[in-house]
Design a protein around this motif. Structure first.
Motif, short mmCIF file in Angstrom:
data_model
loop_
_atom_site.label_atom_id
_atom_site.label_comp_id
_atom_site.label_asym_id
_atom_site.label_seq_id
_atom_site.Cartn_x
_atom_site.Cartn_y
_atom_site.Cartn_z
N ASP A 27 22.91 14.64 44.71
CA ASP A 27 23.00 14.09 46.11
C ASP A 27 23.88 12.84 45.89
N THR A 61 22.70 8.39 66.25
CA THR A 61 23.50 9.23 65.41
C THR A 61 24.08 10.36 66.03
N ARG A 63 23.82 13.70 65.71
CA ARG A 63 22.28 14.26 65.75
C ARG A 63 22.28 14.02 67.47
N LEU A 104 27.11 8.28 54.49
CA LEU A 104 26.24 9.89 54.47
C LEU A 104 25.92 10.28 55.67
N GLU A 105 25.42 10.02 56.80
CA GLU A 105 25.57 10.52 58.17
C GLU A 105 26.95 11.44 58.23
N VAL A 107 28.96 12.63 56.06
CA VAL A 107 29.07 13.15 55.37
C VAL A 107 28.43 14.01 55.32
N GLU A 108 27.11 14.07 56.29
CA GLU A 108 26.51 14.97 56.62
C GLU A 108 27.27 16.47 58.10
N TYR A 109 27.73 15.05 58.54
CA TYR A 109 28.26 16.15 59.78
C TYR A 109 29.29 16.47 59.24
N ASN A 111 30.14 18.21 56.41
CA ASN A 111 29.54 19.71 56.17
C ASN A 111 28.22 20.67 56.85
N ASN A 112 28.83 19.81 57.94
CA ASN A 112 28.07 21.00 59.27
C ASN A 112 28.15 21.28 60.09
N ARG A 173 35.77 16.19 50.56
CA ARG A 173 35.24 17.40 51.92
C ARG A 173 36.71 17.56 52.30
#
Length: 183
Positions: A27, A61, A63, A104-105, A107-109, A111-112, A173
């Motif tokens: 992580d 965010t 999300r 971090l947000e 990177v998550e976005y 990825n998904n 990514r």
């Protein structure tokens, strides 16, 4: 830029063929205490035109945002992450932590979310990555009396590494994304 992306994608493809089944990288999120040791190199760059010290405050965010507004919010977050902070200073701790959370947000976005990069966003991605990665390196002070042994001890990490690690993860990514056309 595209030649760099092509060569990295080729290398990643060759490397992933060799390491299928290997565990993914650890992580990239650093501990909260590491980010608290950090301040911006140029205070004027850290301020928004309206005088708000934290450019990350007030943004929802990804999300929470409606699906139709996410691309614009993603681009706005990329632009905010282009602000560079001086991690040797102890000022702007809140902003640095907000930037870490935003990195971090995104990177998550990435990825998904499929098709999160478009032609207009590429310039913001390159600007954010280059603003964070291309910097002067801190001076190396060799102390002959130091107890550090190059062969046995781990070298100390740069104080900005918690942020840089996430930026490198984002760039990886981006480069391996199917949205990026190497032409």
């Amino acid at each position: 830029t595209m030649k760099l992306i092509q060569s990295v994608k080729r290398r990643m493809g060759n490397e992933s063929d060799r390491t299928k089944g290997a565990r993914p990288a650890a992580d990239p999120a650093p501990k909260a205490g590491a980010a608290a040791k950090a301040g911006p190199a140029d205070a004027s760059r850290a301020r928004r035109a309206g005088g708000d010290d934290n450019p990350f405050g007030g943004m929802p965010t990804l999300r929470e945002a409606p699906v139709t507004e996410r691309p614009q919010l993603f681009q706005k977050k990329l632009q905010s992450c282009s602000i560079v902070y001086d991690f040797n200073a102890t000022t702007h701790v809140k902003e640095k932590e907000s930037k870490r959370q935003t990195l971090l947000e995104i990177v998550e976005y990435v990825n998904n979310t499929r098709n999160c990069f478009n032609e207009g966003m590429m310039q913001d991605v390159v600007a954010m990555v280059s603003a964070n990665i291309f910097r002067t390196l801190p001076p190396v002070h060799k102390n002959p009396n130091a107890l550090f042994d190059n062969e046995e001890d781990e070298p100390p990490l740069e104080i900005a590494w918690p942020h840089l690690q996430i930026v490198y993860e984002f760039f990886l990514r981006f480069v391996v994304s199917n949205d990026v056309d190497p032409k």
